[in-house]
Write an enzyme that holds these catalytic residues in place. Sequence first.
Site, PDB file in Angstrom:
ATOM      1  CG  ASN A  50      -8.932   5.989   6.471  1.00 41.98           C
ATOM      2  OD1 ASN A  50      -7.944   6.474   7.004  1.00 41.98           O
ATOM      3  ND2 ASN A  50      -9.879   5.401   7.168  1.00 41.98           N
ATOM      4  CG  HIS A  70      -2.326   0.413   0.975  1.00 39.99           C
ATOM      5  ND1 HIS A  70      -2.867   0.573  -0.279  1.00 39.99           N
ATOM      6  CD2 HIS A  70      -3.341   0.725   1.848  1.00 39.99           C
ATOM      7  CE1 HIS A  70      -4.135   0.952  -0.182  1.00 39.99           C
ATOM      8  NE2 HIS A  70      -4.441   1.058   1.095  1.00 39.99           N
TER       9      HIS A  70
END
Length: 197
Positions: free
Chosen positions: A71, A23
């Site tokens: 996020n 990620h």
Amino acid sequence: MSITIKLLVGLANPGPEYAQTRHNAGQWYVSQLASQENIQLKAEPKFYGLTGRIQFAGNDLRLLVPTTFMNLSGKAVAAMANFYRIKPEEILIAHDELDLLPGIAKFKLGGGHGGHNGLKDIIQKLGNDKNFYRLRIGIGHPGDKNRVSGYVLGKAPSSEQNLIDQSIDEAARCTHILGQDGLEKAMNRLHSFKAEK
């Protein structure tokens, strides 16, 4: 036709436990550019991230790695864009891409978030403006959508990591082409790149 990129962002999760996870491919790319230019990224609390500045195609280019969690990436991007009055079309966001194999990276202008939580938050914090550039860094797909979360937060085996690193090196070189010669030339070169196994 050259393109004015003023802010280059590498998406990542903060902390050593995430540093080598798939990620964080966006951060690897920004770190590669910083190292090519011999600069150190420094923590900048008002921008919620690690920042740096390089000269790029005759202009100042700000580098940013948000240190919010993935996020919440939009908080950092919007803070820096607002402070320096940078428009969405002057931003390049580098992120991991499940739909591309390791060793492949692609430039793109605009589009949706494709389920990527970092992109989702950035689009929202930029007032739903999707008209920014992206560098999609291929990490491959686990084959089952229920395994995606564990996959992106896991480390790639060394054979895959080697392919990802090669694509990031080439993307960093092609970023200069993007600034000087425009998207089409940069895409032509990057999209024809073949990583060596």
